[in-house]
Design a protein around this motif. Sequence first.
Motif, PDB file in Angstrom:
ATOM      1  N   TYR A 113     -10.015   3.800 -13.796  1.00 15.92           N
ATOM      2  CA  TYR A 113     -10.156   3.990 -12.538  1.00 15.92           C
ATOM      3  C   TYR A 113      -9.887   3.060 -11.232  1.00 15.92           C
ATOM      4  CZ  TYR A 113     -12.577   7.793 -14.025  1.00 15.92           C
ATOM      5  OH  TYR A 113     -13.171   9.162 -14.874  1.00 15.92           O
ATOM      6  N   GLU A 114     -10.257   1.440 -11.725  1.00 15.98           N
ATOM      7  CA  GLU A 114      -9.476   0.975 -10.845  1.00 15.98           C
ATOM      8  C   GLU A 114      -7.914   1.059 -10.507  1.00 15.98           C
ATOM      9  OE1 GLU A 114     -11.610  -2.601 -12.699  1.00 15.98           O
ATOM     10  OE2 GLU A 114     -12.728  -2.299 -12.178  1.00 15.98           O
ATOM     11  N   THR A 115      -7.547   1.329 -11.619  1.00 18.07           N
ATOM     12  CA  THR A 115      -6.055   1.261 -11.589  1.00 18.07           C
ATOM     13  C   THR A 115      -5.404   3.245 -10.453  1.00 18.07           C
ATOM     14  OG1 THR A 115      -5.523   0.256 -13.994  1.00 18.07           O
ATOM     15  CG2 THR A 115      -3.692   1.336 -12.853  1.00 18.07           C
ATOM     16  N   ILE A 116      -6.036   3.709 -10.952  1.00 18.38           N
ATOM     17  CA  ILE A 116      -6.370   5.308 -10.105  1.00 18.38           C
ATOM     18  C   ILE A 116      -6.502   5.542  -9.100  1.00 18.38           C
ATOM     19  CG2 ILE A 116      -6.735   7.289 -10.315  1.00 18.38           C
ATOM     20  CD1 ILE A 116      -7.164   7.657 -13.368  1.00 18.38           C
ATOM     21  N   GLN A 117      -7.340   3.495  -8.489  1.00 18.76           N
ATOM     22  CA  GLN A 117      -8.005   3.731  -7.226  1.00 18.76           C
ATOM     23  C   GLN A 117      -6.998   3.521  -5.941  1.00 18.76           C
ATOM     24  OE1 GLN A 117     -11.296   1.199  -6.361  1.00 18.76           O
ATOM     25  NE2 GLN A 117     -10.036  -0.736  -7.179  1.00 18.76           N
ATOM     26  N   TRP A 118      -6.082   2.449  -7.132  1.00 18.97           N
ATOM     27  CA  TRP A 118      -4.586   2.145  -5.576  1.00 18.97           C
ATOM     28  C   TRP A 118      -3.765   3.010  -6.006  1.00 18.97           C
ATOM     29  CZ3 TRP A 118      -5.125  -1.805  -2.944  1.00 18.97           C
ATOM     30  CH2 TRP A 118      -6.408  -3.552  -3.404  1.00 18.97           C
ATOM     31  N   VAL A 119      -3.501   3.892  -6.569  1.00 21.64           N
ATOM     32  CA  VAL A 119      -2.050   5.064  -6.911  1.00 21.64           C
ATOM     33  C   VAL A 119      -3.282   5.729  -5.667  1.00 21.64           C
ATOM     34  CG1 VAL A 119      -1.470   7.135  -8.222  1.00 21.64           C
ATOM     35  CG2 VAL A 119      -2.462   4.876  -9.374  1.00 21.64           C
ATOM     36  N   HIS A 120      -4.691   6.430  -5.673  1.00 24.88           N
ATOM     37  CA  HIS A 120      -5.233   7.189  -4.336  1.00 24.88           C
ATOM     38  C   HIS A 120      -4.837   5.660  -2.936  1.00 24.88           C
ATOM     39  CE1 HIS A 120      -6.685  10.077  -5.879  1.00 24.88           C
ATOM     40  NE2 HIS A 120      -6.935   9.367  -7.330  1.00 24.88           N
ATOM     41  N   PHE A 121      -5.135   4.459  -2.975  1.00 29.35           N
ATOM     42  CA  PHE A 121      -4.568   3.638  -2.117  1.00 29.35           C
ATOM     43  C   PHE A 121      -3.421   3.904  -1.178  1.00 29.35           C
ATOM     44  CE2 PHE A 121      -2.423  -0.371  -0.617  1.00 29.35           C
ATOM     45  CZ  PHE A 121      -3.246  -0.493   0.462  1.00 29.35           C
ATOM     46  N   GLN A 122      -2.753   3.805  -2.363  1.00 27.57           N
ATOM     47  CA  GLN A 122      -1.034   4.306  -1.806  1.00 27.57           C
ATOM     48  C   GLN A 122      -0.624   5.608  -1.346  1.00 27.57           C
ATOM     49  OE1 GLN A 122       1.918   6.467  -4.175  1.00 27.57           O
ATOM     50  NE2 GLN A 122       2.880   6.296  -1.623  1.00 27.57           N
ATOM     51  N   MET A 123      -1.248   7.142  -1.761  1.00 26.03           N
ATOM     52  CA  MET A 123      -0.759   7.984  -1.283  1.00 26.03           C
ATOM     53  C   MET A 123      -1.352   8.126  -0.324  1.00 26.03           C
ATOM     54  SD  MET A 123       0.475   9.558  -4.025  1.00 26.03           S
ATOM     55  CE  MET A 123       0.354  11.272  -4.483  1.00 26.03           C
ATOM     56  N   GLY A 124      -2.552   7.612   0.221  1.00 25.60           N
ATOM     57  CA  GLY A 124      -3.303   7.873   1.561  1.00 25.60           C
ATOM     58  C   GLY A 124      -2.919   7.253   2.342  1.00 25.60           C
ATOM     59  N   GLY A 125      -2.660   5.936   2.264  1.00 27.80           N
ATOM     60  CA  GLY A 125      -2.410   4.899   3.064  1.00 27.80           C
ATOM     61  C   GLY A 125      -0.676   4.212   3.136  1.00 27.80           C
ATOM     62  N   ILE A 126      -0.221   3.723   2.084  1.00 27.76           N
ATOM     63  CA  ILE A 126       1.133   2.940   2.098  1.00 27.76           C
ATOM     64  C   ILE A 126       1.702   4.478   2.782  1.00 27.76           C
ATOM     65  CG2 ILE A 126       2.537   2.609   0.570  1.00 27.76           C
ATOM     66  CD1 ILE A 126       0.866   0.070   1.303  1.00 27.76           C
ATOM     67  N   GLY A 127       1.953   5.422   1.697  1.00 25.65           N
ATOM     68  CA  GLY A 127       3.322   5.967   1.959  1.00 25.65           C
ATOM     69  C   GLY A 127       2.937   6.749   3.249  1.00 25.65           C
ATOM     70  N   PRO A 128       1.783   7.035   3.879  1.00 25.44           N
ATOM     71  CA  PRO A 128       2.701   7.792   5.099  1.00 25.44           C
ATOM     72  C   PRO A 128       2.400   7.144   6.474  1.00 25.44           C
ATOM     73  CG  PRO A 128       0.039   8.730   3.581  1.00 25.44           C
ATOM     74  CD  PRO A 128       0.207   8.106   3.394  1.00 25.44           C
ATOM     75  N   MET A 129       1.657   5.973   6.243  1.00 24.87           N
ATOM     76  CA  MET A 129       1.840   5.369   7.589  1.00 24.87           C
ATOM     77  C   MET A 129       3.019   4.084   7.332  1.00 24.87           C
ATOM     78  SD  MET A 129      -0.825   5.365   8.874  1.00 24.87           S
ATOM     79  CE  MET A 129      -0.961   7.068   8.054  1.00 24.87           C
ATOM     80  N   PHE A 130       4.200   3.420   5.579  1.00 19.40           N
ATOM     81  CA  PHE A 130       4.989   3.349   5.585  1.00 19.40           C
ATOM     82  C   PHE A 130       6.504   4.710   6.118  1.00 19.40           C
ATOM     83  CE2 PHE A 130       4.440  -0.643   3.208  1.00 19.40           C
ATOM     84  CZ  PHE A 130       3.130  -1.148   3.449  1.00 19.40           C
ATOM     85  N   GLY A 131       5.575   5.306   5.690  1.00 18.61           N
ATOM     86  CA  GLY A 131       6.929   7.026   6.217  1.00 18.61           C
ATOM     87  C   GLY A 131       6.752   6.769   8.389  1.00 18.61           C
ATOM     88  N   GLN A 132       5.632   7.199   8.459  1.00 19.76           N
ATOM     89  CA  GLN A 132       5.343   6.903  10.238  1.00 19.76           C
ATOM     90  C   GLN A 132       6.430   5.794  10.845  1.00 19.76           C
ATOM     91  OE1 GLN A 132       4.792   9.757  11.082  1.00 19.76           O
ATOM     92  NE2 GLN A 132       3.414  11.010  10.979  1.00 19.76           N
ATOM     93  N   VAL A 133       6.482   4.618  10.064  1.00 20.93           N
ATOM     94  CA  VAL A 133       7.245   3.849  10.704  1.00 20.93           C
ATOM     95  C   VAL A 133       8.491   3.706  10.463  1.00 20.93           C
ATOM     96  CG1 VAL A 133       8.020   0.807  10.242  1.00 20.93           C
ATOM     97  CG2 VAL A 133       5.256   1.651   9.888  1.00 20.93           C
ATOM     98  N   GLY A 134       9.340   4.236   9.760  1.00 21.40           N
ATOM     99  CA  GLY A 134      10.729   4.945   9.341  1.00 21.40           C
ATOM    100  C   GLY A 134      10.755   5.887  10.748  1.00 21.40           C
ATOM    101  N   PHE A 135       9.939   6.989  10.618  1.00 24.37           N
ATOM    102  CA  PHE A 135       9.942   7.664  11.581  1.00 24.37           C
ATOM    103  C   PHE A 135       9.922   7.279  13.123  1.00 24.37           C
ATOM    104  CE2 PHE A 135       8.884  11.247  14.558  1.00 24.37           C
ATOM    105  CZ  PHE A 135       9.770  12.013  14.611  1.00 24.37           C
TER     106      PHE A 135
END
Length: 234
Positions: A113-135
Amino acid sequence: MADLSAFPITKRWPVQHPDRLQLYSLPTPNGVKVSIMLEEIGLPYEVHLVDFNKDDQKTAEFLSLNPNGKIPAILDPDGPGGKPLPLFESGAILQYLAEKTGKLLPAGPARRYETIQWVHFQMGGIGPMFGQVGFFNKFAGKDYEDKRPLQRYIAESKRLLGVMETHLAGRQWFMDDEYTIADISMLGWVRNLIGFYDARGLVEFDQFKDVAAWLERGLARPAVQRGLNIPKRP
């Protein structure tokens, strides 16, 4: 051998190897999560390019597999109970493949579950925020006179990199010395942020020494190097 002909997506992308997992993707930060994962675990698969320039992701055939119209998506002929399983959302696919093969996801419940929490961290934070920087920095958004959106996403991306930096201090990977789907979920995004999105200076990436070292270790893995270029762009 599984019969995949009942799935409409196979009409647009014919299956040559029906016994193999079918991957529908493009080498974007989300797409390469699954190609890297498949290369790491050595599961045989057949890849199909979803060409955004041709709006492949908007076709009825693709939408029959992923109604959200995003890559990646898979069709596993050998799903649970031996029945074909269609699946979309890169984080869900990573978890599914890890559980299917028993690889790259810790077996112990707590560490799992500790591993899965970091996957959710990426899905909910890293991906959307970094993607908006790119846009807002590289694509259509760069022409907006109001720079407050760009500044907001830069600030949030720096904050997220700070979270990563703090966690990675003294660690080789997100789960200590164990390379997992948590790392796979983030490698392509960090690489894109400082490379393709031209945001290395904007987010002051060079101050995040532990993140930089983690990225270098990840990108040095042969499976990662292969997966970053699957499928080949047209």
